[in-house]
Write a protein that holds these residues in place. Structure first.
Motif, PDB file in Angstrom:
ATOM      1  N   THR A   1       3.265   3.393  -3.889  1.00  0.00           N
ATOM      2  CA  THR A   1       2.985   5.301  -4.796  1.00  0.00           C
ATOM      3  C   THR A   1       3.283   5.793  -3.959  1.00  0.00           C
ATOM      4  O   THR A   1       3.857   7.100  -4.648  1.00  0.00           O
ATOM      5  CB  THR A   1       1.512   4.965  -4.395  1.00  0.00           C
ATOM      6  OG1 THR A   1       0.642   3.802  -4.800  1.00  0.00           O
ATOM      7  CG2 THR A   1       1.203   6.031  -5.639  1.00  0.00           C
TER       8      THR A   1
ATOM      9  N   ASP B   1     -11.628   3.318  -3.644  1.00  0.00           N
ATOM     10  CA  ASP B   1     -11.545   2.111  -3.833  1.00  0.00           C
ATOM     11  C   ASP B   1     -10.288   1.609  -3.493  1.00  0.00           C
ATOM     12  O   ASP B   1     -10.030   0.211  -3.250  1.00  0.00           O
ATOM     13  CB  ASP B   1     -11.650   1.901  -5.620  1.00  0.00           C
ATOM     14  CG  ASP B   1     -12.839   2.213  -5.782  1.00  0.00           C
ATOM     15  OD1 ASP B   1     -13.534   1.533  -5.209  1.00  0.00           O
ATOM     16  OD2 ASP B   1     -13.124   2.649  -7.465  1.00  0.00           O
ATOM     17  N   PHE B   2      -9.238   2.462  -3.222  1.00  0.00           N
ATOM     18  CA  PHE B   2      -7.424   2.200  -2.700  1.00  0.00           C
ATOM     19  C   PHE B   2      -8.075   1.758  -1.734  1.00  0.00           C
ATOM     20  O   PHE B   2      -7.222   0.092  -1.022  1.00  0.00           O
ATOM     21  CB  PHE B   2      -7.407   3.485  -3.107  1.00  0.00           C
ATOM     22  CG  PHE B   2      -5.596   2.439  -2.927  1.00  0.00           C
ATOM     23  CD1 PHE B   2      -4.876   2.169  -3.502  1.00  0.00           C
ATOM     24  CD2 PHE B   2      -5.622   3.390  -1.495  1.00  0.00           C
ATOM     25  CE1 PHE B   2      -3.996   1.208  -3.407  1.00  0.00           C
ATOM     26  CE2 PHE B   2      -3.365   3.123  -0.822  1.00  0.00           C
ATOM     27  CZ  PHE B   2      -2.962   1.935  -2.030  1.00  0.00           C
TER      28      PHE B   2
ATOM     29  N   ARG C   1      -9.458  -2.046  -1.653  1.00  0.00           N
ATOM     30  CA  ARG C   1      -8.711  -2.685  -2.188  1.00  0.00           C
ATOM     31  C   ARG C   1      -7.518  -3.306  -0.794  1.00  0.00           C
ATOM     32  O   ARG C   1      -7.225  -3.994  -0.786  1.00  0.00           O
ATOM     33  CB  ARG C   1      -8.088  -2.668  -3.277  1.00  0.00           C
ATOM     34  CG  ARG C   1      -7.305  -3.393  -3.617  1.00  0.00           C
ATOM     35  CD  ARG C   1      -7.189  -2.931  -5.280  1.00  0.00           C
ATOM     36  NE  ARG C   1      -6.249  -1.605  -5.533  1.00  0.00           N
ATOM     37  CZ  ARG C   1      -6.881  -0.674  -6.260  1.00  0.00           C
ATOM     38  NH1 ARG C   1      -7.261  -0.431  -6.027  1.00  0.00           N
ATOM     39  NH2 ARG C   1      -5.497   0.662  -5.794  1.00  0.00           N
ATOM     40  N   CYS C   2      -7.095  -2.100   0.072  1.00  0.00           N
ATOM     41  CA  CYS C   2      -6.173  -2.309   1.108  1.00  0.00           C
ATOM     42  C   CYS C   2      -6.882  -2.365   2.798  1.00  0.00           C
ATOM     43  O   CYS C   2      -5.720  -2.379   3.382  1.00  0.00           O
ATOM     44  CB  CYS C   2      -5.275  -1.379   1.034  1.00  0.00           C
ATOM     45  SG  CYS C   2      -4.447  -1.055  -0.661  1.00  0.00           S
TER      46      CYS C   2
ATOM     47  N   GLN D   1     -11.620   7.184  -5.928  1.00  0.00           N
ATOM     48  CA  GLN D   1     -10.626   6.273  -6.318  1.00  0.00           C
ATOM     49  C   GLN D   1      -9.877   6.232  -4.639  1.00  0.00           C
ATOM     50  O   GLN D   1      -9.458   5.329  -4.808  1.00  0.00           O
ATOM     51  CB  GLN D   1      -9.779   7.407  -6.721  1.00  0.00           C
ATOM     52  CG  GLN D   1      -9.532   7.391  -8.409  1.00  0.00           C
ATOM     53  CD  GLN D   1      -8.806   8.378  -9.246  1.00  0.00           C
ATOM     54  OE1 GLN D   1      -9.225  10.000  -9.246  1.00  0.00           O
ATOM     55  NE2 GLN D   1      -8.019   8.470  -9.839  1.00  0.00           N
TER      56      GLN D   1
ATOM     57  N   GLU E   1       0.809  -1.270  -0.088  1.00  0.00           N
ATOM     58  CA  GLU E   1       0.488   0.136   0.165  1.00  0.00           C
ATOM     59  C   GLU E   1       0.588   0.881   0.110  1.00  0.00           C
ATOM     60  O   GLU E   1       0.357   2.401  -0.346  1.00  0.00           O
ATOM     61  CB  GLU E   1      -1.187  -0.169   1.163  1.00  0.00           C
ATOM     62  CG  GLU E   1      -0.486   0.265   2.743  1.00  0.00           C
ATOM     63  CD  GLU E   1      -0.447  -1.398   2.787  1.00  0.00           C
ATOM     64  OE1 GLU E   1      -0.122  -0.925   4.638  1.00  0.00           O
ATOM     65  OE2 GLU E   1       0.276  -2.358   2.804  1.00  0.00           O
TER      66      GLU E   1
ATOM     67  N   VAL F   1      -1.965   7.922  -2.967  1.00  0.00           N
ATOM     68  CA  VAL F   1      -3.717   7.960  -3.626  1.00  0.00           C
ATOM     69  C   VAL F   1      -3.037   6.796  -4.531  1.00  0.00           C
ATOM     70  O   VAL F   1      -3.133   7.900  -5.716  1.00  0.00           O
ATOM     71  CB  VAL F   1      -5.002   8.016  -3.330  1.00  0.00           C
ATOM     72  CG1 VAL F   1      -6.399   7.520  -4.259  1.00  0.00           C
ATOM     73  CG2 VAL F   1      -5.747   7.687  -2.285  1.00  0.00           C
TER      74      VAL F   1
END
Length: 514
Positions: free
Chosen positions: A156, A205-206, A209-210, A202, A153, A362
């Protein structure tokens, strides 16, 4: 005039004033630019507070975000934590900074947000060279993250802020096209996309997901809040702060205790001793009571009453006392002040906390998310106990000074738990000791840490430090001035209207004026 911690951001605000914007527009432009040119201290995914003087009135804006609805004490303990972690998605609360820009623009701005955010967008798109202090803090954060943030995570963050596998160096050009794209979308939609559109999706969703807590519903339900500023009367002046959940109350508590003493001179043992003791008591109360207003057990009016100030003052003697100790974490914040020729003035502060914040960016957005949830307690009886939708005890605080119902101007000192201590010292330097804005900021600072422990800057007078030690203070000389806050001041002369600014020597501070 615009005063802030980074020259390019100050110039961005001035450019907006030259294009016909007012002080509010300039403050927004500067704040947005700071997310680009000082990402070590703030970002799009952080919180913000503002005090705005316009048409003879002071307005307060609380744009701090609450805990997500899925963020509960049980949910965090089920993941094996007995304390909220400092990094990752768990401590991420709803970001308030974009809402602050949009709300300030809507209520008081003159130029469209698309015009006001242009300088920030250009710097994000085309890049800029790092200044020296910025490079130092960037490198420090990179080394810390490289060692400690190893999960997927965090990838990025490294792609965004260490594109060459290291922190950029002083004089090296850094840019972020994703950051530019997000700022443009915030400008085009008045921040609607961030809370109820593409950007919100965005982020959510991230997070999902994490295995984070923040959701589309949390973002969609957020609104910046206009609040009534709080004040204390201090030697003919009114000193103003944002009410809780911010810790501005601590600065006012300290001044309310100190105003019962006579301070004949600045550089005396007695002056420093009484300042330190007053701040200890103020912080003890602040940590005991400040949280989301809906959960506070005592009113601000009670804490700032003359009677309460006198009772706390009576506890100060000739020797250092030991209040209930706590360990303040490090901060990461930017502060700016802006003023225009029409009399508008803005005191504005925003932060990601602990430098870069959570370490989460993100993907595809350039948005570094804050980690304000770290300050919540997992003890259900603690005043700052975590619950969904609650705003935590908040360190970032803008200040404002008036006299006789007229604006003197905005001031602030960023830096975690140093902030109210810096506010108290700067105001006393100004009012008690007659220092001009630059001298008020240049003066050596002290910082109460816990118990009887007090840190002083390397250039703090040694003979006074030794005398304080003889009074029972545990004096520690810091190796540098990095932890003693970074402030800005703009005062307006009541007779001539001339603006007087001071900027922080402890950073790459700059004043832009026209």
């Amino acid at each position: 005039m615009v005063a802030t911690s980074q020259p390019l951001a100050a110039q961005a605000g001035l450019d907006i004033l030259k294009r016909g914007g007012n002080a509010i527009d300039a403050a927004i432009a500067t704040a947005a630019a700071l997310t680009v040119v000082e990402p070590t201290s703030n970002g799009i995914g952080g919180d913000a507070f503002a005090l705005v003087w316009t048409k003879g009135q002071l307005h307060g804006l609380n744009s701090s975000g609450p805990a997500p609805q899925k963020m509960t004490i049980d949910a965090i303990k089920e993941r094996g934590y007995d304390k909220i972690p400092s990094h990752g998605l768990i401590p991420v609360t709803v970001p308030g900074a974009p809402a602050a820009w949009a709300e300030l623009s809507r209520k008081f701005g003159r130029l469209p947000l698309t015009e006001v955010l242009k300088p920030a967008i250009e710097y994000a798109e085309n890049g800029y060279p790092l200044s020296p202090t910025l490079a130092k803090f960037w490198d420090r954060a990179f080394k810390n993250f490289k060692q400690n943030l190893t999960g997927e995570e965090f990838h990025t963050w490294f792609e965004t802020f260490a594109p060459k596998g290291r922190a950029p160096k002083a004089g090296e050009i850094w840019s972020s096209r994703n950051h530019a794209k997000t700022l443009q979308e915030i400008a085009d939609t008045g921040a609607e996309s961030f809370y109820r559109g593409k950007i919100a999706e965005q982020i959510a969703d991230f997070s999902e997901r994490c295995n984070g807590f923040i959701s589309k519903e949390d973002l969609a339900g957020y609104q910046a809040e206009w609040v009534k500023p709080i004040k204390v009367h201090y030697r003919g002046y009114d000193v103003w702060e944002i009410p809780p959940n911010g810790q501005g109350l601590v600065a006012l508590l300290g001044l309310n205790i100190a105003k019962g003493f006579d301070f004949a001179e600045k550089e005396t043992v007695d002056t420093y001793h009484k300042q330190i003791e007053a701040m200890k008591l103020a912080y003890t109360d602040g940590k005991a009571f400040i949280t989301d207003p809906s959960d506070m057990k005592v009113t601000v009016e009670t804490l700032l009453s003359e009677e309460y100030g006198a009772s706390r003052r009576s506890e100060i003697g000739e020797e250092a006392i030991t209040p209930n100790p706590y360990q303040p974490p490090k901060g990461g914040t930017v502060y700016l002040a802006a003023a225009d020729g029409e009399g508008n003035m803005v005191s504005f502060i925003q932060s990601n906390y602990m430098g870069f914040g959570s370490g989460i960016v993100v993907p595809g957005t350039g948005i570094a998310l804050q980690n304000r949830g770290y300050d919540f307690s997992l003890d259900p009886v603690h005043p700052n106990a975590l619950r969904p939708g609650k705003k935590t005890y908040h360190t970032i605080i803008p200040g404002f000074l008036t006299k006789g119902g007229q604006a003197v101007g905005p001031f602030g000192v960023m830096g975690g738990y140093m902030q109210p201590q810096g506010h108290m010292q700067v105001i006393m330097n100004t009012i008690d000791f007659g220092l001009n804005p630059q001298a008020a900021l240049d003066a050596p600072r002290w910082q109460w840490i816990e118990g009887k422990k007090v840190q002083v800057e390397p250039h703090f007078p040694n003979h006074i430090a030794q005398a304080l030690a003889r009074k029972g203070h545990q004096i520690e000389v810091a190796v540098d001035s990095g932890g003693f806050g970074r402030g800005q001041i703009i005062w307006r002369d009541p007779e001539t209207g001339v603006l007087m600014g001071g900027t922080e020597p402890r950073t790459d501070g700059s004043i832009a004026s026209w």
